[in-house]
Every structure is written in C-alpha cells, then in structure tokens.
Design a protein around this motif. Structure first.
Motif, PDB file in Angstrom:
ATOM      1  N   GLU A 308      49.894  37.477  13.748  1.00  0.00           N
ATOM      2  CA  GLU A 308      49.347  36.231  13.348  1.00  0.00           C
ATOM      3  C   GLU A 308      50.111  35.072  13.070  1.00  0.00           C
ATOM      4  O   GLU A 308      49.817  33.684  13.520  1.00  0.00           O
ATOM      5  CB  GLU A 308      48.758  36.573  11.911  1.00  0.00           C
ATOM      6  CG  GLU A 308      47.599  37.548  11.808  1.00  0.00           C
ATOM      7  CD  GLU A 308      47.131  37.943  10.591  1.00  0.00           C
ATOM      8  OE1 GLU A 308      46.039  38.774  10.274  1.00  0.00           O
ATOM      9  OE2 GLU A 308      47.786  37.123   9.503  1.00  0.00           O
ATOM     10  N   VAL A 312      48.897  31.539  14.871  1.00  0.00           N
ATOM     11  CA  VAL A 312      48.692  30.670  14.278  1.00  0.00           C
ATOM     12  C   VAL A 312      49.640  29.150  14.583  1.00  0.00           C
ATOM     13  O   VAL A 312      49.170  28.053  14.887  1.00  0.00           O
ATOM     14  CB  VAL A 312      48.716  30.614  12.798  1.00  0.00           C
ATOM     15  CG1 VAL A 312      48.887  29.476  11.940  1.00  0.00           C
ATOM     16  CG2 VAL A 312      47.799  31.457  12.125  1.00  0.00           C
ATOM     17  N   GLU A 330      50.825  22.622   7.471  1.00  0.00           N
ATOM     18  CA  GLU A 330      49.475  23.362   7.939  1.00  0.00           C
ATOM     19  C   GLU A 330      49.994  24.974   8.216  1.00  0.00           C
ATOM     20  O   GLU A 330      49.368  25.849   7.649  1.00  0.00           O
ATOM     21  CB  GLU A 330      48.669  22.921   8.836  1.00  0.00           C
ATOM     22  CG  GLU A 330      47.466  23.966   9.326  1.00  0.00           C
ATOM     23  CD  GLU A 330      46.091  23.649  10.050  1.00  0.00           C
ATOM     24  OE1 GLU A 330      45.388  23.998  10.343  1.00  0.00           O
ATOM     25  OE2 GLU A 330      46.218  22.120  10.356  1.00  0.00           O
ATOM     26  N   ARG A 334      49.229  28.347   6.024  1.00  0.00           N
ATOM     27  CA  ARG A 334      48.257  29.366   6.545  1.00  0.00           C
ATOM     28  C   ARG A 334      49.171  30.502   6.372  1.00  0.00           C
ATOM     29  O   ARG A 334      48.493  31.843   6.558  1.00  0.00           O
ATOM     30  CB  ARG A 334      47.726  28.897   7.874  1.00  0.00           C
ATOM     31  CG  ARG A 334      46.639  28.068   7.897  1.00  0.00           C
ATOM     32  CD  ARG A 334      46.179  27.313   9.017  1.00  0.00           C
ATOM     33  NE  ARG A 334      45.385  28.500  10.311  1.00  0.00           N
ATOM     34  CZ  ARG A 334      45.208  28.242  11.126  1.00  0.00           C
ATOM     35  NH1 ARG A 334      45.368  27.136  11.845  1.00  0.00           N
ATOM     36  NH2 ARG A 334      44.810  29.371  11.877  1.00  0.00           N
ATOM     37  N   ARG A 335      50.286  30.503   6.722  1.00  0.00           N
ATOM     38  CA  ARG A 335      51.100  31.810   6.937  1.00  0.00           C
ATOM     39  C   ARG A 335      52.004  32.310   5.809  1.00  0.00           C
ATOM     40  O   ARG A 335      51.882  33.636   5.429  1.00  0.00           O
ATOM     41  CB  ARG A 335      51.979  31.574   8.170  1.00  0.00           C
ATOM     42  CG  ARG A 335      51.277  31.468   9.495  1.00  0.00           C
ATOM     43  CD  ARG A 335      50.487  32.629   9.837  1.00  0.00           C
ATOM     44  NE  ARG A 335      50.991  34.027   9.353  1.00  0.00           N
ATOM     45  CZ  ARG A 335      50.559  35.022   8.979  1.00  0.00           C
ATOM     46  NH1 ARG A 335      49.319  34.765   8.342  1.00  0.00           N
ATOM     47  NH2 ARG A 335      51.232  36.183   8.863  1.00  0.00           N
ATOM     48  N   ARG A 338      50.011  34.477   2.904  1.00  0.00           N
ATOM     49  CA  ARG A 338      49.482  35.714   3.553  1.00  0.00           C
ATOM     50  C   ARG A 338      50.573  36.704   3.781  1.00  0.00           C
ATOM     51  O   ARG A 338      50.430  37.893   3.287  1.00  0.00           O
ATOM     52  CB  ARG A 338      48.607  35.512   4.769  1.00  0.00           C
ATOM     53  CG  ARG A 338      48.048  36.497   5.397  1.00  0.00           C
ATOM     54  CD  ARG A 338      47.298  35.884   6.519  1.00  0.00           C
ATOM     55  NE  ARG A 338      46.167  36.819   7.253  1.00  0.00           N
ATOM     56  CZ  ARG A 338      45.052  37.233   7.221  1.00  0.00           C
ATOM     57  NH1 ARG A 338      44.287  36.579   6.109  1.00  0.00           N
ATOM     58  NH2 ARG A 338      44.384  37.846   7.743  1.00  0.00           N
ATOM     59  N   ALA A 377      43.351  34.781   9.969  1.00  0.00           N
ATOM     60  CA  ALA A 377      44.556  33.929   9.265  1.00  0.00           C
ATOM     61  C   ALA A 377      44.601  32.336   9.461  1.00  0.00           C
ATOM     62  O   ALA A 377      43.828  31.959  10.391  1.00  0.00           O
ATOM     63  CB  ALA A 377      45.762  34.495  10.221  1.00  0.00           C
TER      64      ALA A 377
END
Length: 377
Positions: A308, A312, A330, A334-335, A338, A377
């Motif tokens: 992921e 991404v 960003e 997003r990462r 998670r 993701a």
C-alpha cells in the motif's frame, strides 16, 4: 505529466518492486539498486491478506500471483494435544473487497520472481550487487553514490531497503526497529490434503503454532517462541528445536515433523516493531515498507502495508505535476494512520500472548483492524 521523470529505488523487496512497476508503467525512468548479489527472499512462505491482493491487481500481477499461490477463506483455531481438536472455524473479513479471496499464502521466492519479472517488463532497470552508500540533495534532485562511487542524479530516491535500511540512516532518520520479545521458526513443508486454510494453535510450549497453505502441495509452518539468541544454531539443531517445540501439537503437525526429519529448511527471526513518525521523507528521499514500519506478523499485514505504501506513493507521483509539500501531506495523511493502526494492533496482540492475558479481546481487535483495512488505502 508525472511529478518525476527519473527515480532511484533502493531495495528489491515487495515495496521497491511494486513502486518500480507502477512508475515504469507510467513512463518514468526507474533504477532499482539492490545490495544483494541476486534476488533473494527467505525460503519459506508469506501470508497475503486481501488488501495485498487488491494492490497486486492494481500492479497487473494478480493473475500470476493467484496461479503461483494458494488462496482461501477463513481461519481454523486448534488446541494442543494428540488429536489437535478444532476450537473454532472463523470467517475472515475480505479486506480486498468482494472480488478477492480473504487471504492466501505463497512461496516468498516465487512472489519475488513475479514482481521482478513485471518490473523489468515494464522497463525498470534492476542492478544487483549495488549498495547505495551516499545521498546528497538539492532542491530539485538527489545525487547517489553506489558502492562508493557516483551513480547519477534523480528526481526522487525511494528507500525500500528493509528493516535495516541504509537509506533511512543516510537521510538522518533515527527511528530503528526494536525487538518485541518474540521469535519465530519457519519451515517450508508439504501440505497434507486436510489443510485447506491457515490454522493456529494457541497454548502449549510456544505462544503460537501454525501453518498456512502456499500451493497445491506446499505450505509453511511456524512456531512463535520467546526470542532467544539463535545465531550459532546449526541446521540440524534448528530442526531438532522445531521437532521438540512442536511435539505437543497433533493433527497435521505429524506430517510437518516428518518433513522436518527429512531435511526441510528452517529459518529463525525475531519480531520487531517500529514506526517512523511523519515525515517519512527528507526532501526528495523517502522511506517506505519495512524501512518505515515493522510489526509482528500477528495479523499478517506486513506485506500488505508495504504494498500500500508503494501504491499510494506512486499514484501521487503519477497524478501530480510536482513533488511539493501538498504531495507529501497527502501521502502521510493516507499512510501514517493506517500503518500506525496495524503496528499498534500487531504489537498488542503479541504482548497479550507474552503476558498470557486470557481476558484480552484478541478476536475483537483483529476484527476491527480487518474492517479498517477493507477500506482502500
């Protein structure tokens, strides 16, 4: 137009090769530098959750992975004892969505070969026996030294060079993996016809005993124990330890022990944990995968999270026109949350085992994380 035209990647693991595939497909010039002399991966198995399979599909490698691996639904829990009684048959959350199996396993070297083949077919250049030894940056690029000499200037350096990342050190990130107190024995063995999905045994002389199918006639077996210094152990001693520690487990373990006696290869590693806090980049160099985070494989999300990261990052690099703060914001948005959720949950599950906490809601924690991973993701 992509945000980058020329990218260097350190490391030929799943994160590095996934990034190479996506960037090369988009027309980016990609050089992968691998310090090892040839493609290598520990010769046992790897468990792949549905969200990893979803990434494979995006990379265009899912058909090859599906053919080489063994994919299934659900999880079986057993108890120690001669008959290895089944305690529960659990459904699994399809973290890749309805189009993919819940989970699966495959031989690690097979996965490595598939990803390498697709990276080179897409146009990436992979250089083995080439260790990144120096990094210097300007506002618009990264100059690399490889094996002590200049190797060129790139728009971006992706450090996907594993737990003991050289790139992480070279760009000044001080976070390093720390042992969790657990170690794992792994062996690649034959699959009895009775084993159709992952099975875990809790209790007995080790924290967890289990196995995961990797093919029509193969699987990998593992024993999780308190971490010990095993550096000087010979192959014969390693087999003897697995035989001794698995003696309390019946059922398919009888077949596993027969393979061990016949010379199945055994390897041993410690579980680690770490999470690089944001930012994962320093200028135009960034770490992903095991270089950025690691955790015990208690929910088998390590490969999925590395994949992921790569997906991404490359999505943003291909969609954007420039590498700027908004791109990094960003990416981290997003990462990082998670990956942090996976690391914390995986470490917690392991700690409950170490503490012999019988009141812990392990199933609830796993279920919650699985539902979170089911969101792309």
């Amino acid at each position: 137009m992509t945000a980058v035209q020329k990218v260097a990647i350190a490391g030929s693991g799943v994160a590095g090769l996934a990034a190479a595939i996506q960037l090369a497909k988009a027309g980016v010039e990609v050089d992968v530098f691998e310090s090892k002399a040839e493609l290598s991966a520990l010769g046992s198995g790897i468990t792949l959750q549905g969200n990893a399979l979803r990434v494979f599909d995006a990379l265009g490698v899912w058909d090859d992975v599906r053919e080489a691996g063994y994919f299934f639904e659900g999880l079986t829990l057993r108890a120690p004892g001669p008959d290895a009684p089944v305690v529960a048959e659990l459904p699994e959350v399809k973290t890749g969505g309805p189009d993919f199996p819940a989970t699966g396993g495959m031989y690690r070297p097979d996965l490595a070969r598939i990803l390498l083949r697709h990276a080179e077919a897409a146009g990436a250049t992979v250089r083995f026996g080439s260790k990144v030894t120096g990094v210097s940056q300007t506002d618009g690029g990264v100059s690399l030294d490889v094996d002590g000499g200049p190797a060129g200037t790139y728009d971006l350096l992706i450090g996907a060079d594993g737990l003991n990342s050289v790139v992480r050190d070279l760009i000044g990130i001080e976070t390093k993996p720390q042992p969790t107190g657990m170690g794992i024995w792994r062996a690649f063995v034959s699959r009895p016809a009775s084993v159709e999905r992952s099975e875990l045994y809790y209790g007995g002389p080790v924290y967890i005993a289990g196995y995961t199918p990797t093919g029509e006639d193969t699987m990998y077996a593992f024993l999780v124990e308190p971490s010990r210094e095993r550096v000087e152990i010979t192959d014969e001693q390693a087999v003897d330890i697995m035989l001794e520690e698995s003696a309390a487990y019946g059922g398919p373990w009888e077949d596993i022990r027969a393979d061990l006696r016949d010379g199945a290869h055994v390897n041993y590693t410690w579980f680690t944990q770490h999470l690089v806090p944001a930012p994962w980049n320093r200028g135009r160099a960034v770490v992903i995968g095991d270089a950025a985070h690691s955790c015990p494989p208690t929910i088998a999300q390590g490969a999925a999270q590395a994949l992921e990261d790569a997906l991404v990052l490359t999505e943003l690099l291909v969609e954007r026109d420039v590498v700027d703060d908004s791109l990094w914001d960003e990416f981290h948005g997003r990462r990082l949350p998670r990956a942090q959720a996976v690391v914390e949950a995986s470490v917690q599950l392991g700690q409950w085992q170490i503490d012999h906490d019988r009141e812990a809601d392990a199933a609830g924690l796993i279920f919650g994380i699985s539902h979170r991973m089911a969101e792309p993701a």
